[in-house]
Motif scaffolding. Structure first.
Motif, mmCIF file in Angstrom:
data_model
loop_
_atom_site.group_PDB
_atom_site.id
_atom_site.type_symbol
_atom_site.label_atom_id
_atom_site.label_comp_id
_atom_site.label_asym_id
_atom_site.label_seq_id
_atom_site.Cartn_x
_atom_site.Cartn_y
_atom_site.Cartn_z
ATOM 1 N N LEU A 46 11.533 50.893 -11.121
ATOM 2 C CA LEU A 46 11.213 49.527 -11.528
ATOM 3 C C LEU A 46 10.631 49.481 -12.938
ATOM 4 O O LEU A 46 9.606 50.122 -13.203
ATOM 5 N N THR A 325 12.894 54.222 -1.558
ATOM 6 C CA THR A 325 13.059 53.214 -2.608
ATOM 7 C C THR A 325 14.524 52.975 -2.930
ATOM 8 O O THR A 325 14.956 51.833 -3.150
ATOM 9 N N ASP A 329 17.412 47.006 -1.990
ATOM 10 C CA ASP A 329 17.715 46.242 -3.200
ATOM 11 C C ASP A 329 16.474 45.627 -3.829
ATOM 12 O O ASP A 329 16.477 45.312 -5.017
ATOM 13 N N GLN A 330 15.429 45.435 -3.032
ATOM 14 C CA GLN A 330 14.234 44.797 -3.563
ATOM 15 C C GLN A 330 12.990 45.308 -2.850
ATOM 16 O O GLN A 330 13.064 45.862 -1.753
ATOM 17 N N HIS A 332 8.670 44.210 -2.157
ATOM 18 C CA HIS A 332 7.735 43.091 -2.138
ATOM 19 C C HIS A 332 6.336 43.608 -2.474
ATOM 20 O O HIS A 332 5.787 44.438 -1.740
ATOM 21 N N THR A 342 8.407 39.424 -5.471
ATOM 22 C CA THR A 342 9.544 40.205 -4.986
ATOM 23 C C THR A 342 10.355 40.648 -6.196
ATOM 24 O O THR A 342 10.752 39.822 -7.025
ATOM 25 N N LEU A 343 10.569 41.965 -6.298
ATOM 26 C CA LEU A 343 11.227 42.538 -7.472
ATOM 27 C C LEU A 343 12.513 43.258 -7.083
ATOM 28 O O LEU A 343 12.543 44.000 -6.101
ATOM 29 N N PRO A 344 13.568 43.092 -7.867
ATOM 30 C CA PRO A 344 14.778 43.882 -7.636
ATOM 31 C C PRO A 344 14.535 45.327 -8.056
ATOM 32 O O PRO A 344 13.888 45.582 -9.077
ATOM 33 N N VAL A 345 15.066 46.278 -7.295
ATOM 34 C CA VAL A 345 14.947 47.691 -7.653
ATOM 35 C C VAL A 345 16.029 47.955 -8.709
ATOM 36 O O VAL A 345 17.154 48.371 -8.395
ATOM 37 N N ARG A 348 18.146 51.167 -9.000
ATOM 38 C CA ARG A 348 18.664 51.703 -7.727
ATOM 39 C C ARG A 348 20.145 52.051 -7.855
ATOM 40 O O ARG A 348 20.952 51.283 -8.384
#
Length: 352
Positions: A46, A325, A329-330, A332, A342-345, A348
């Protein structure tokens, strides 16, 4: 503000305060021991956390693949280390483009890798910094002796578009002293040949805490320290209360008094145990361990009077958080039961 009760399962929860505390603790240790910290983003993937790590004092970040580095560069990270042998025209062209955007360094452990780098990077005014990867006991990549390290360093030093950047290793866990002796011998061999070795980079969260001022290591690349997991707890790095990452899961079946089934199997918790006998444990439920995984089912064995009920939502501390991880996809970020963000990985699945 949403609550974790509003989230569907399985889901990754990151206790933001714990992660921040882990960042500060590691940076304080590095500062106290004269080490430059270059965290490995493989654990969180991230930009959010990478920027927090640099903001706390890290000199830059470490990425394992070009795709990860590209994501981080796009997000504004400017000093990136890729400790990996980069081979093939397509990857070398991407590496060259990345070199034009950020301060970049890489590693090599063979003449074949160096031939590709030397053919791609030819600008004497903007050389690519290359470190020699050393096998100090891990048995993975790396040259096998100090003489081998010296030989490759000489090749790098003579290539007009490359610059010798030092030595890099990923030592076997618990064998830091062996790695120290190996690296010292290599550094001394380089010095005898007139090659300065200002950067000696090592990694692995557990052994970082055993480093001292008299070490030849100048830079450390911890990854898991930001979240921690059951493996790190087993190694004495922290406690379950320091673990920032948990997987929120739901009990979907309870066939016997001592067996419950979660909606989180190998596609959520990972079957990578790092040698531990189970796959995870339930936070706040003493005597509850994840003892089996199929793709979408996690088997919990209950003991010591532990009890669950169908529909109950639980939080699982996995054995190896880095792999977990990469399965989502995300994530929290949470504070207690509240979801902060909430963050997108973002990095990934960036394999190349």
């Amino acid at each position: 503000m949403p609550s974790i009760d509003d989230l569907d399962t399985p889901a990754i929860l990151i206790d933001a305060a714990r992660a921040e505390a882990n960042i500060k603790k590691a940076q304080a240790h590095a500062d106290a021991h004269g080490l430059k910290l270059r965290p490995h983003i493989k654990t969180h993937k991230l930009p959010y956390w990478a920027k927090k790590q640099v903001g706390a004092g890290a000199v830059g970040i470490t990425c394992q693949k070009i795709g990860e580095a590209e994501v981080m560069a796009d997000a504004g990270l400017t000093d990136i280390f890729l400790p990996y042998n980069i081979l093939g025209r397509a990857k070398l062209e991407r590496l060259k483009a990345l070199h034009g955007r950020v301060t970049l360094s890489v590693t090599a452990d063979s003449r074949e890798t160096l031939e590709g780098l030397a053919a791609t990077f030819t600008d004497t005014d903007h050389p690519l910094q290359v470190l020699v990867e050393c096998d100090t006991g891990m048995g993975r990549c790396g040259v096998q002796s100090a003489d081998d390290a010296l030989a490759l360093a000489k090749v790098i030093d003579k290539a007009k578009g490359l610059a010798f950047g030092g030595l890099m290793t990923y030592p076997a866990a618990g064998r830091a002293a062996e790695a120290e002796a190996w690296l010292k011998a290599a550094r001394d061999a380089l010095a005898a040949a007139g090659l300065a070795c200002e950067r000696i980079s090592s990694g692995g969260t557990p052994d970082m805490w055993r480093s001292g001022e008299d070490s030849v290591v100048t830079e450390y690349r911890p990854g898991t320290y930001i979240y921690l997991d059951r493996y790190q707890v087993a190694k004495g790095v922290g406690t379950l209360n320091d673990c920032a990452l948990t997987v929120l899961a739901t009990v979907v079946s309870h066939p016997t008094p001592t067996r419950a089934i979660l909606d989180s199997g190998s596609k959520a918790l990972s079957s990578d145990t790092l040698g531990l006998p189970e796959f995870g444990e339930l936070l706040g439920v003493p005597g509850a361990r994840v003892t089996g995984l199929s793709e979408e089912h996690g088997t919990v064995t209950l003991s010591d009077g532990a009890a669950l009920h169908i529909g109950e939502r639980v939080r699982v501390v996995p054995d190896h958080c880095c792999v977990v991880t990469n399965l989502f996809d995300q994530v929290h970020l949470i504070d207690g039961d509240k979801v902060l963000e909430t963050l997108p990985v973002a990095a990934r699945g960036r394999m190349g």
